[in-house]
Design a protein around this motif. Structure first.
Motif, PDB file in Angstrom:
ATOM      1  N   ALA A  24       1.081  -1.247  -0.349  1.00  0.00           N
ATOM      2  CA  ALA A  24      -0.182   0.131  -0.132  1.00  0.00           C
ATOM      3  C   ALA A  24       1.021   1.221   0.067  1.00  0.00           C
ATOM      4  O   ALA A  24       0.552   2.471  -0.389  1.00  0.00           O
ATOM      5  CB  ALA A  24      -0.855  -0.178   1.494  1.00  0.00           C
ATOM      6  N   ASP A  25       2.304   0.650   1.141  1.00  0.00           N
ATOM      7  CA  ASP A  25       3.046   2.832   0.739  1.00  0.00           C
ATOM      8  C   ASP A  25       3.140   2.923  -1.093  1.00  0.00           C
ATOM      9  O   ASP A  25       3.384   4.164  -0.984  1.00  0.00           O
ATOM     10  CB  ASP A  25       4.173   1.964   1.328  1.00  0.00           C
ATOM     11  N   TYR A  26       3.314   1.876  -2.056  1.00  0.00           N
ATOM     12  CA  TYR A  26       4.038   2.089  -3.188  1.00  0.00           C
ATOM     13  C   TYR A  26       2.958   2.329  -3.805  1.00  0.00           C
ATOM     14  O   TYR A  26       2.711   3.383  -4.650  1.00  0.00           O
ATOM     15  CB  TYR A  26       4.886   0.977  -3.728  1.00  0.00           C
ATOM     16  N   GLN A  27       1.559   1.199  -3.918  1.00  0.00           N
ATOM     17  CA  GLN A  27       0.627   1.866  -4.504  1.00  0.00           C
ATOM     18  C   GLN A  27      -0.368   3.066  -3.982  1.00  0.00           C
ATOM     19  O   GLN A  27      -0.855   3.945  -5.235  1.00  0.00           O
ATOM     20  CB  GLN A  27      -0.432   0.437  -3.994  1.00  0.00           C
ATOM     21  N   ILE A  29       0.997   5.761  -2.199  1.00  0.00           N
ATOM     22  CA  ILE A  29       1.805   6.936  -1.787  1.00  0.00           C
ATOM     23  C   ILE A  29       2.894   7.274  -2.860  1.00  0.00           C
ATOM     24  O   ILE A  29       2.517   8.273  -3.627  1.00  0.00           O
ATOM     25  CB  ILE A  29       2.408   7.649  -0.440  1.00  0.00           C
ATOM     26  N   PHE A  30       3.538   5.969  -3.018  1.00  0.00           N
ATOM     27  CA  PHE A  30       4.752   6.216  -4.296  1.00  0.00           C
ATOM     28  C   PHE A  30       4.641   6.478  -5.408  1.00  0.00           C
ATOM     29  O   PHE A  30       5.006   7.050  -6.095  1.00  0.00           O
ATOM     30  CB  PHE A  30       6.097   5.049  -3.653  1.00  0.00           C
ATOM     31  N   ALA A  31       3.905   5.423  -5.865  1.00  0.00           N
ATOM     32  CA  ALA A  31       3.626   5.009  -7.577  1.00  0.00           C
ATOM     33  C   ALA A  31       2.747   6.543  -7.978  1.00  0.00           C
ATOM     34  O   ALA A  31       3.512   7.288  -8.996  1.00  0.00           O
ATOM     35  CB  ALA A  31       2.882   4.149  -7.574  1.00  0.00           C
ATOM     36  N   PRO A  32       1.901   6.926  -7.072  1.00  0.00           N
ATOM     37  CA  PRO A  32       1.151   8.098  -7.688  1.00  0.00           C
ATOM     38  C   PRO A  32       1.579   9.519  -7.550  1.00  0.00           C
ATOM     39  O   PRO A  32       1.769   9.793  -8.507  1.00  0.00           O
ATOM     40  CB  PRO A  32      -0.851   8.410  -6.780  1.00  0.00           C
ATOM     41  N   LEU A  33       2.776   9.688  -6.582  1.00  0.00           N
ATOM     42  CA  LEU A  33       3.341  11.210  -6.196  1.00  0.00           C
ATOM     43  C   LEU A  33       4.784  10.471  -7.710  1.00  0.00           C
ATOM     44  O   LEU A  33       5.163  11.800  -8.176  1.00  0.00           O
ATOM     45  CB  LEU A  33       4.083  10.964  -5.074  1.00  0.00           C
ATOM     46  N   LEU A  34       4.978   9.277  -7.667  1.00  0.00           N
ATOM     47  CA  LEU A  34       6.429   9.712  -8.976  1.00  0.00           C
ATOM     48  C   LEU A  34       5.507   9.726 -10.444  1.00  0.00           C
ATOM     49  O   LEU A  34       5.837  11.304 -10.847  1.00  0.00           O
ATOM     50  CB  LEU A  34       6.587   7.781  -8.445  1.00  0.00           C
ATOM     51  N   GLU A  35       4.223   9.754 -10.591  1.00  0.00           N
ATOM     52  CA  GLU A  35       3.738   9.356 -11.517  1.00  0.00           C
ATOM     53  C   GLU A  35       3.216  10.952 -11.598  1.00  0.00           C
ATOM     54  O   GLU A  35       3.278  11.421 -12.972  1.00  0.00           O
ATOM     55  CB  GLU A  35       2.547   8.548 -11.946  1.00  0.00           C
ATOM     56  N   GLU A  36       2.990  11.598 -10.755  1.00  0.00           N
ATOM     57  CA  GLU A  36       2.348  12.876 -10.971  1.00  0.00           C
ATOM     58  C   GLU A  36       4.223  13.695 -11.361  1.00  0.00           C
ATOM     59  O   GLU A  36       3.129  14.418 -12.220  1.00  0.00           O
ATOM     60  CB  GLU A  36       1.586  13.430  -9.823  1.00  0.00           C
ATOM     61  N   LYS A  37       4.740  13.643 -10.503  1.00  0.00           N
ATOM     62  CA  LYS A  37       6.233  14.530 -10.620  1.00  0.00           C
ATOM     63  C   LYS A  37       6.769  13.839 -12.908  1.00  0.00           C
ATOM     64  O   LYS A  37       6.600  14.812 -13.184  1.00  0.00           O
ATOM     65  CB  LYS A  37       7.097  14.108 -10.049  1.00  0.00           C
ATOM     66  N   ILE A  38       6.282  12.251 -12.674  1.00  0.00           N
ATOM     67  CA  ILE A  38       7.172  12.686 -14.239  1.00  0.00           C
ATOM     68  C   ILE A  38       6.244  13.530 -15.219  1.00  0.00           C
ATOM     69  O   ILE A  38       6.517  13.919 -16.021  1.00  0.00           O
ATOM     70  CB  ILE A  38       6.957  11.033 -14.468  1.00  0.00           C
ATOM     71  N   ALA A  39       4.926  12.875 -14.958  1.00  0.00           N
ATOM     72  CA  ALA A  39       3.970  13.987 -15.727  1.00  0.00           C
ATOM     73  C   ALA A  39       4.778  15.508 -16.074  1.00  0.00           C
ATOM     74  O   ALA A  39       4.361  16.028 -17.428  1.00  0.00           O
ATOM     75  CB  ALA A  39       2.555  13.744 -15.450  1.00  0.00           C
ATOM     76  N   GLU A  64       6.731  -4.483  -5.734  1.00  0.00           N
ATOM     77  CA  GLU A  64       5.791  -3.425  -5.463  1.00  0.00           C
ATOM     78  C   GLU A  64       7.541  -2.061  -6.358  1.00  0.00           C
ATOM     79  O   GLU A  64       7.211  -1.777  -7.450  1.00  0.00           O
ATOM     80  CB  GLU A  64       4.973  -2.647  -4.908  1.00  0.00           C
ATOM     81  N   ASP A  65       8.342  -2.652  -5.052  1.00  0.00           N
ATOM     82  CA  ASP A  65       9.652  -1.576  -5.474  1.00  0.00           C
ATOM     83  C   ASP A  65       9.705  -2.139  -6.784  1.00  0.00           C
ATOM     84  O   ASP A  65      11.451  -1.545  -7.428  1.00  0.00           O
ATOM     85  CB  ASP A  65      10.133  -2.066  -4.452  1.00  0.00           C
ATOM     86  N   THR A  66      10.241  -3.330  -6.767  1.00  0.00           N
ATOM     87  CA  THR A  66      10.439  -4.015  -7.999  1.00  0.00           C
ATOM     88  C   THR A  66      10.170  -3.451  -9.248  1.00  0.00           C
ATOM     89  O   THR A  66      11.302  -2.882 -10.137  1.00  0.00           O
ATOM     90  CB  THR A  66      10.713  -5.332  -8.072  1.00  0.00           C
ATOM     91  N   LYS A  67       8.940  -3.471  -9.539  1.00  0.00           N
ATOM     92  CA  LYS A  67       8.089  -2.931 -10.674  1.00  0.00           C
ATOM     93  C   LYS A  67       8.072  -1.682 -10.692  1.00  0.00           C
ATOM     94  O   LYS A  67       8.594  -1.252 -11.635  1.00  0.00           O
ATOM     95  CB  LYS A  67       6.396  -3.094 -10.234  1.00  0.00           C
TER      96      LYS A  67
END
Length: 121
Positions: A24-27, A29-39, A64-67
């Motif tokens: 859940a930390d990845y799904q 918190i981290f993944a949405p923030l990363l995708e927003e910043k990349i966009a 999740e970290d690996t993906k």
């Protein structure tokens, strides 16, 4: 558990990991923030602070970290991992295996140095 720190701004992501990281930390918190910043910025600079209470990852979180690393390997300009010596090998392997940008490990007392390093690149 992941926390987004207030130094997060522009193309910089600063997160603190404490206790045990979960999927859940990845799904959530981290993944949405990363995708927003990349966009918004194309590539990011990231500081991951593994605090003194950090114990590691649940099995699902490792996946999740690996993906995330495989999906976004070209999206990091710099990755700083701040934490104790026991995480040094992990930080070096992460940088070499998953990102095309620069990666460096810093001790807990070097948090500000790590923040300046990711911003300078």
């Amino acid at each position: 558990m992941l926390h987004i720190l207030p130094e997060t701004a522009g193309d910089i992501i600063v997160i603190q990991a404490t206790d045990t990281l979960t999927s859940a930390d990845y799904q959530d918190i981290f993944a949405p923030l990363l995708e927003e910043k990349i966009a918004n910025h194309g590539q990011v600079r990231c500081l991951l602070y593994l605090d003194h209470n950090f114990k590691g990852w649940e099995a699902g979180a490792i996946w999740e970290d690996t993906k995330l690393g495989l999906q976004h390997s070209n999206d990091f300009i710099r990755l700083a991992v701040v934490g104790g010596g026991e995480w040094l090998d992990w930080a070096i392997k992460l940088g070499q295996a998953f990102i095309s940008g620069e990666a460096q490990h810093f001790s807990e007392s070097q948090f500000l140095q790590a923040l300046h390093w990711i911003d300078a690149g």
